[in-house]
Motif scaffolding. Structure first.
Motif, PDB file in Angstrom:
ATOM      1  N   TYR A 146     -60.483  37.272   6.229  1.00  0.00           N
ATOM      2  CA  TYR A 146     -61.796  36.882   5.723  1.00  0.00           C
ATOM      3  C   TYR A 146     -62.213  35.594   6.427  1.00  0.00           C
ATOM      4  CZ  TYR A 146     -65.285  34.903   2.602  1.00  0.00           C
ATOM      5  OH  TYR A 146     -66.414  34.343   2.096  1.00  0.00           O
ATOM      6  N   LEU A 147     -63.408  35.591   6.979  1.00  0.00           N
ATOM      7  CA  LEU A 147     -63.941  34.385   7.618  1.00  0.00           C
ATOM      8  C   LEU A 147     -65.399  34.204   7.197  1.00  0.00           C
ATOM      9  CD1 LEU A 147     -62.622  34.848  11.270  1.00  0.00           C
ATOM     10  CD2 LEU A 147     -61.775  33.210   9.572  1.00  0.00           C
ATOM     11  N   HIS A 148     -65.704  33.052   6.696  1.00  0.00           N
ATOM     12  CA  HIS A 148     -67.093  32.689   6.388  1.00  0.00           C
ATOM     13  C   HIS A 148     -67.365  31.408   7.171  1.00  0.00           C
ATOM     14  CE1 HIS A 148     -70.838  32.442   4.249  1.00  0.00           C
ATOM     15  NE2 HIS A 148     -70.555  31.213   3.868  1.00  0.00           N
ATOM     16  N   LEU A 149     -67.631  31.579   8.434  1.00  0.00           N
ATOM     17  CA  LEU A 149     -67.665  30.444   9.357  1.00  0.00           C
ATOM     18  C   LEU A 149     -68.920  29.585   9.267  1.00  0.00           C
ATOM     19  CD1 LEU A 149     -66.032  32.166  12.428  1.00  0.00           C
ATOM     20  CD2 LEU A 149     -64.961  30.719  10.702  1.00  0.00           C
ATOM     21  N   ALA A 150     -70.003  30.129   8.748  1.00  0.00           N
ATOM     22  CA  ALA A 150     -71.238  29.347   8.664  1.00  0.00           C
ATOM     23  C   ALA A 150     -71.053  28.093   7.822  1.00  0.00           C
ATOM     24  CB  ALA A 150     -72.371  30.204   8.099  1.00  0.00           C
ATOM     25  N   ALA A 151     -70.171  28.163   6.855  1.00  0.00           N
ATOM     26  CA  ALA A 151     -69.959  27.032   5.951  1.00  0.00           C
ATOM     27  C   ALA A 151     -68.775  26.158   6.361  1.00  0.00           C
ATOM     28  CB  ALA A 151     -69.732  27.551   4.531  1.00  0.00           C
ATOM     29  N   GLU A 152     -68.102  26.506   7.428  1.00  0.00           N
ATOM     30  CA  GLU A 152     -66.860  25.822   7.817  1.00  0.00           C
ATOM     31  C   GLU A 152     -66.863  25.454   9.296  1.00  0.00           C
ATOM     32  OE1 GLU A 152     -64.320  24.984   5.866  1.00  0.00           O
ATOM     33  OE2 GLU A 152     -65.059  25.948   4.032  1.00  0.00           O
ATOM     34  N   GLU A 153     -67.585  24.410   9.648  1.00  0.00           N
ATOM     35  CA  GLU A 153     -67.676  24.029  11.061  1.00  0.00           C
ATOM     36  C   GLU A 153     -66.318  23.656  11.650  1.00  0.00           C
ATOM     37  OE1 GLU A 153     -69.809  20.858  14.082  1.00  0.00           O
ATOM     38  OE2 GLU A 153     -70.580  21.017  12.040  1.00  0.00           O
ATOM     39  N   ALA A 154     -65.508  22.906  10.911  1.00  0.00           N
ATOM     40  CA  ALA A 154     -64.195  22.502  11.431  1.00  0.00           C
ATOM     41  C   ALA A 154     -63.304  23.724  11.678  1.00  0.00           C
ATOM     42  CB  ALA A 154     -63.515  21.536  10.474  1.00  0.00           C
ATOM     43  N   LEU A 155     -63.350  24.692  10.775  1.00  0.00           N
ATOM     44  CA  LEU A 155     -62.575  25.916  10.955  1.00  0.00           C
ATOM     45  C   LEU A 155     -63.066  26.680  12.182  1.00  0.00           C
ATOM     46  CD1 LEU A 155     -60.527  28.078  10.144  1.00  0.00           C
ATOM     47  CD2 LEU A 155     -62.234  28.954   8.525  1.00  0.00           C
ATOM     48  N   THR A 156     -64.376  26.780  12.316  1.00  0.00           N
ATOM     49  CA  THR A 156     -64.962  27.475  13.460  1.00  0.00           C
ATOM     50  C   THR A 156     -64.496  26.845  14.769  1.00  0.00           C
ATOM     51  OG1 THR A 156     -66.897  28.027  12.143  1.00  0.00           O
ATOM     52  CG2 THR A 156     -67.119  28.210  14.537  1.00  0.00           C
ATOM     53  N   ARG A 157     -64.577  25.536  14.837  1.00  0.00           N
ATOM     54  CA  ARG A 157     -64.149  24.834  16.059  1.00  0.00           C
ATOM     55  C   ARG A 157     -62.655  25.015  16.318  1.00  0.00           C
ATOM     56  NH1 ARG A 157     -68.208  22.206  18.219  1.00  0.00           N
ATOM     57  NH2 ARG A 157     -69.929  21.458  16.922  1.00  0.00           N
ATOM     58  N   GLY A 158     -61.853  24.946  15.263  1.00  0.00           N
ATOM     59  CA  GLY A 158     -60.414  25.125  15.410  1.00  0.00           C
ATOM     60  C   GLY A 158     -60.060  26.510  15.924  1.00  0.00           C
ATOM     61  N   LEU A 159     -60.734  27.521  15.399  1.00  0.00           N
ATOM     62  CA  LEU A 159     -60.476  28.890  15.860  1.00  0.00           C
ATOM     63  C   LEU A 159     -60.893  29.056  17.316  1.00  0.00           C
ATOM     64  CD1 LEU A 159     -61.583  30.935  12.720  1.00  0.00           C
ATOM     65  CD2 LEU A 159     -59.250  30.391  13.451  1.00  0.00           C
ATOM     66  N   MET A 160     -62.033  28.493  17.668  1.00  0.00           N
ATOM     67  CA  MET A 160     -62.486  28.584  19.062  1.00  0.00           C
ATOM     68  C   MET A 160     -61.499  27.894  19.999  1.00  0.00           C
ATOM     69  SD  MET A 160     -66.574  27.975  18.438  1.00  0.00           S
ATOM     70  CE  MET A 160     -66.850  27.441  20.108  1.00  0.00           C
ATOM     71  N   GLU A 161     -61.030  26.731  19.610  1.00  0.00           N
ATOM     72  CA  GLU A 161     -60.101  25.969  20.452  1.00  0.00           C
ATOM     73  C   GLU A 161     -58.739  26.647  20.574  1.00  0.00           C
ATOM     74  OE1 GLU A 161     -60.180  22.080  18.696  1.00  0.00           O
ATOM     75  OE2 GLU A 161     -62.249  21.730  19.338  1.00  0.00           O
ATOM     76  N   SER A 162     -58.364  27.441  19.588  1.00  0.00           N
ATOM     77  CA  SER A 162     -57.059  28.112  19.620  1.00  0.00           C
ATOM     78  C   SER A 162     -56.985  29.165  20.720  1.00  0.00           C
ATOM     79  CB  SER A 162     -56.769  28.778  18.271  1.00  0.00           C
ATOM     80  OG  SER A 162     -57.506  29.982  18.124  1.00  0.00           O
ATOM     81  N   GLY A 163     -58.124  29.733  21.074  1.00  0.00           N
ATOM     82  CA  GLY A 163     -58.156  30.811  22.057  1.00  0.00           C
ATOM     83  C   GLY A 163     -57.808  32.173  21.476  1.00  0.00           C
ATOM     84  N   ALA A 164     -57.510  32.227  20.185  1.00  0.00           N
ATOM     85  CA  ALA A 164     -57.177  33.493  19.534  1.00  0.00           C
ATOM     86  C   ALA A 164     -58.423  34.355  19.387  1.00  0.00           C
ATOM     87  CB  ALA A 164     -56.568  33.221  18.160  1.00  0.00           C
ATOM     88  N   THR A 165     -58.222  35.645  19.332  1.00  0.00           N
ATOM     89  CA  THR A 165     -59.296  36.573  18.985  1.00  0.00           C
ATOM     90  C   THR A 165     -59.317  36.662  17.473  1.00  0.00           C
ATOM     91  OG1 THR A 165     -58.981  37.829  21.015  1.00  0.00           O
ATOM     92  CG2 THR A 165     -60.119  38.948  19.200  1.00  0.00           C
ATOM     93  N   CYS A 166     -60.451  36.365  16.858  1.00  0.00           N
ATOM     94  CA  CYS A 166     -60.542  36.325  15.402  1.00  0.00           C
ATOM     95  C   CYS A 166     -61.555  37.359  14.924  1.00  0.00           C
ATOM     96  CB  CYS A 166     -60.941  34.932  14.935  1.00  0.00           C
ATOM     97  SG  CYS A 166     -59.767  33.661  15.462  1.00  0.00           S
ATOM     98  N   VAL A 167     -61.069  38.257  14.086  1.00  0.00           N
ATOM     99  CA  VAL A 167     -61.885  39.345  13.567  1.00  0.00           C
ATOM    100  C   VAL A 167     -62.089  39.110  12.080  1.00  0.00           C
ATOM    101  CG1 VAL A 167     -62.090  41.836  13.289  1.00  0.00           C
ATOM    102  CG2 VAL A 167     -60.880  40.897  15.279  1.00  0.00           C
ATOM    103  N   ALA A 168     -63.351  39.059  11.658  1.00  0.00           N
ATOM    104  CA  ALA A 168     -63.659  38.835  10.246  1.00  0.00           C
ATOM    105  C   ALA A 168     -63.693  40.162   9.513  1.00  0.00           C
ATOM    106  CB  ALA A 168     -64.999  38.115  10.118  1.00  0.00           C
ATOM    107  N   ARG A 169     -63.175  40.149   8.315  1.00  0.00           N
ATOM    108  CA  ARG A 169     -63.297  41.313   7.453  1.00  0.00           C
ATOM    109  C   ARG A 169     -64.157  40.915   6.257  1.00  0.00           C
ATOM    110  NH1 ARG A 169     -60.904  41.638   2.799  1.00  0.00           N
ATOM    111  NH2 ARG A 169     -59.257  40.221   2.202  1.00  0.00           N
ATOM    112  N   ARG A 170     -64.773  41.872   5.687  1.00  0.00           N
ATOM    113  CA  ARG A 170     -65.640  41.631   4.540  1.00  0.00           C
ATOM    114  C   ARG A 170     -64.799  41.619   3.271  1.00  0.00           C
ATOM    115  NH1 ARG A 170     -70.453  45.575   2.642  1.00  0.00           N
ATOM    116  NH2 ARG A 170     -70.038  45.172   0.478  1.00  0.00           N
ATOM    117  N   GLU A 171     -64.967  40.598   2.470  1.00  0.00           N
ATOM    118  CA  GLU A 171     -64.226  40.516   1.212  1.00  0.00           C
ATOM    119  C   GLU A 171     -64.951  41.319   0.153  1.00  0.00           C
ATOM    120  OE1 GLU A 171     -61.519  37.602  -1.281  1.00  0.00           O
ATOM    121  OE2 GLU A 171     -62.717  36.764   0.310  1.00  0.00           O
TER     122      GLU A 171
END
Length: 120
Positions: A94-119
């Protein structure tokens, strides 16, 4: 594929991203499933349930993440988990990135492929 299921560490989160039945389906199709020790306890699944389904139990959380290709989680990764992500990983959670700028940046910097699922 090497699939890892870590124990959820977000406060008051007791679910697990994969049931033993799901682990059986994946291992039966040739995937290697590793479940962090105790990951299913809050949802009523013992480590032995996962072992009977063909999954490996991993007590070392760092090894669990390091050896994974696909990581299955229920909730968004916490800072300690984001720090473990590398470009070799695909994260499905589950990812709700619009509300989590620090999380968004951290995921981008990790280089991982991140797939959001709907809760649900």
């Amino acid at each position: 594929m090497k699939i890892a299921v870590p124990k959820e560490i977000k406060n008051h989160e007791y679910r697990v991203a994969l049931t033993p039945t799901g682990a059986r389906e994946l291992t039966g199709r040739g995937h290697q499933v590793s479940v962090q020790s105790g990951a299913g306890e809050g949802a009523g699944f013992a480590d032995t349930d996962y072992q009977a389904a063909g999954a490996q139990i991993e007590a070392d959380v760092d090894a669990l993440w390091r050896n994974a290709e696909l990581i299955l989680k229920v909730k968004e990764p916490q800072p300690d988990e984001v720090a473990r992500l590398t470009p070799q990983h695909t994260l499905f959670t589950y990812l709700h990135l619009a509300a989590e700028e620090a999380l968004t940046r951290g995921l981008m910097e990790s280089g991982a492929t991140c797939v959001a699922r709907r809760e649900i």
